[in-house]
Enzyme design. Structure first.
Site, PDB file in Angstrom:
ATOM      1  CG  LEU A 174      -1.992  -1.082   1.251  1.00  0.00           C
ATOM      2  CD1 LEU A 174      -2.696  -1.078   2.593  1.00  0.00           C
ATOM      3  CD2 LEU A 174      -2.982  -0.900   0.121  1.00  0.00           C
ATOM      4  N   GLY A 222       7.018   4.367   4.344  1.00  0.00           N
ATOM      5  CA  GLY A 222       7.511   5.572   4.988  1.00  0.00           C
ATOM      6  C   GLY A 222       8.920   5.344   5.472  1.00  0.00           C
ATOM      7  CG  ASP A 230       5.793  12.925  12.530  1.00  0.00           C
ATOM      8  OD1 ASP A 230       6.007  14.073  12.080  1.00  0.00           O
ATOM      9  OD2 ASP A 230       6.030  11.893  11.885  1.00  0.00           O
TER      10      ASP A 230
END
Length: 535
Positions: free
Chosen positions: A61, A64, A181
């Site tokens: 998918l 990162g 984050d």
């Protein structure tokens, strides 16, 4: 859980099981119409692999900095899940590899501790070949980052998304967890209007040892709060700063602190005062600017932000107009039951209301008695510095210029408006502009101070009389000199110059040049002049 790889063909927005919106199925074509067969891309390496004897990898998918996310099938309970595979560069030392694995385990622990619909559900941490694989719910949708790469969202939608993210942050903070984050790529937009905050990989859990190397930091530079850049201990207000940047980017299309490299971006976070977002509606612009205050103690708390965002995301419904009940009066469609169906009684009732309203205005407002300050305003007596009395809203913060004692700014807490008042003696500075309106107009047309203050200035000027003195009103619509071609929001100065021999007063209201704030700024300017007294 961020996809830094970008969309592919067909688009595969990549985090936590994001799947693209499918186009409509092709219609059946006539036999004589030629067809084109598009070869299918081969499956990604690893497709079909069984993890921990239970999770079958179906398709990649996205990926990162810390891992790759797969769509997988949980063969034990027969459901689709998202599985995050550790991404381990070959050059890492054993210590660095273990730190990375611990960060993934921490991500799972942080998310698993939270019970909130805007936090992704963690089902399992499966161990394969000594490495942790995080198993999560499979969310169909896109990240906010993917959406913003195609455009912006409306103020109402930004407020809705922000309210949901804030709910996730409040749940995390209550559990002693800082996300650290918060950014558009970590905000998932799922089906049925669901918003999910993802990627707790660098979260700081109260009581646990920090994983950050000495002298370093983790997170996305343009979304990091100033106190974290300075190495200070972060708190919940640091996550709220990041939320403010996300809301800014959602409506404007870009972070106000983004620069061409990381050092410049971090310096911008520390020193740049962002321009008020032009596309955000009214109170949303205000709450964004409050969240972006450099001092964490000056930022609003989560409860205050939540109330504002929820009110903007779900505005009060307006009642539909029924022409059979009553005429439209002052925007209200409600009519007392006793008046329904009787147009004569309605007009008589409304006439009585108008008479009562006029009487109340005469009693309390006393419009023929010289007027008064608007509600929530006060007079600031500045005899020594300005030789003037200035009326401004009570919550405006007074700031004296460090370079000129005769210049005082009164700043709106939301940073949308500023009232500047200056008294200056040109006899003491032979290089100063003379107290004449035309010279100031030319000054602004040439770019302001040193020609590098503003650009693309549109200047108009006319004479005026204020407090019995003649002067000039100068309107300057401009773009800040530091703006880039991608940042061309226009701002406006509405300024009064009043000569007094070699001296002058200069009264300016700064505001956005477009949108909801322009008429509010002009109204502020008019009210400031009404309460102005020059000695």
């Amino acid at each position: 859980m961020t996809n830094h790889g970008g969309p592919q063909q067909p688009p595969q927005p990549g985090e936590l099981g994001q799947v693209p919106y499918e186009p409509d199925a092709p219609t059946e074509q006539a036999a004589h119409v030629p067809t084109q067969v598009v070869p299918q891309e081969p499956p990604a390496p690893g497709t079909g692999r069984l993890i921990a004897g239970r999770y079958r990898l179906l398709a990649k998918l996205g990926h990162g900095g810390m891992g790759t996310v797969w769509r997988a099938q949980d063969e034990t309970v027969d459901r689709e899940v998202a599985v995050k595979e550790p991404r381990v560069p070959d050059h890492l030392t054993e210590r660095e590899r273990e730190k990375m694995f611990e960060r993934m385990r921490r991500e799972a622990r942080a998310a698993a501790r939270l019970d909130h619909p805007a936090v992704v559900n963690v089902h399992d941490v499966a161990v394969e070949d000594g490495q942790p694989w995080i198993v999560m719910e499979f969310v169909q949708g896109r990240s906010l980052g993917d959406v913003l790469r195609e455009g912006t969202v409306s103020a109402v939608e930004a407020a809705r998304i922000g309210a949901e993210v804030l709910g996730a942050l409040e749940a995390a903070h209550a559990a002693g967890i800082l996300h650290r984050d918060v950014k558009p790529d970590n905000v998932m937009l799922g089906r049925h209007d669901r918003v999910i905050l993802t990627d707790f990989g660098i979260a700081q859990i109260e009581g646990e040892t920090s994983l950050t190397d000495t002298g370093g930091f983790v997170g996305s530079p343009e979304f990091i709060a100033p106190e974290r850049v300075l190495g200070q201990r972060p708190g919940p207000a640091s996550d709220l700063w990041s939320l403010g940047v996300v809301l800014y980017a959602a409506t404007e299309g870009v972070s106000p602190f983004r620069r061409t490299n990381t050092p410049a971006t971090l310096q911008s976070v520390l020193s740049t005062e962002p321009q008020t977002p032009a596309r955000a509606a009214g109170p949303l612009a205000g709450v964004i600017m409050q969240l972006l205050r450099k001092d964490p103690a000056a930022r609003p708390d989560a409860a205050e932000v939540r109330r504002t965002l929820r009110s903007l995301a779900a505005p009060a419904p307006t009642m539909a107009y029924d022409p059979g009940l009553a005429p439209t009066v002052a925007g209200s469609q409600w009519v007392p039951p006793v008046l329904a169906g009787s147009r004569k009684r309605q007009y008589g009732f409304l006439g009585g209301l108008v008479a009562v309203a006029v009487a109340l205005v005469l009693i309390f407002a006393n419009p023929f008695g010289g007027g008064g300050l608007p509600e929530g305003w006060e007079v600031r007596v500045e005899r020594e510095a300005l030789q003037a009395e200035v009326a401004v809203p009570k919550d405006y913060k007074r700031e004296v210029s460090t370079s000129h004692d005769g210049l005082i700014n009164f700043r709106d807490p939301s940073a949308v408006f500023t009232v500047m008042v200056e008294r200056y003696d040109t006899a003491e500075d032979t290089d100063a502009l003379k107290p004449k309106g035309p010279e100031w107009a030319d000054h602004y047309r040439k770019g302001g101070s040193n020609g590098t203050e503003i650009k693309d200035a549109k200047v108009t000027q006319e004479k005026a009389t204020v407090d019995g003195r003649e002067g000039w009103v100068t309107n300057v619509d401009y773009v800040p000199y530091s703006s880039t071609s991608d940042d061309t929001y226009r701002y406006r100065w509405q300024e009064l110059l009043v000569p007094d021999g070699s001296k002058y007063w200069r009264i300016r209201v700064s505001m956005p040049a477009e949108g909801w704030a322009r008429p509010k700024g002009e109204e502020l300017y008019d009210d400031v002049l009404k309460g102005l007294k020059l000695y």
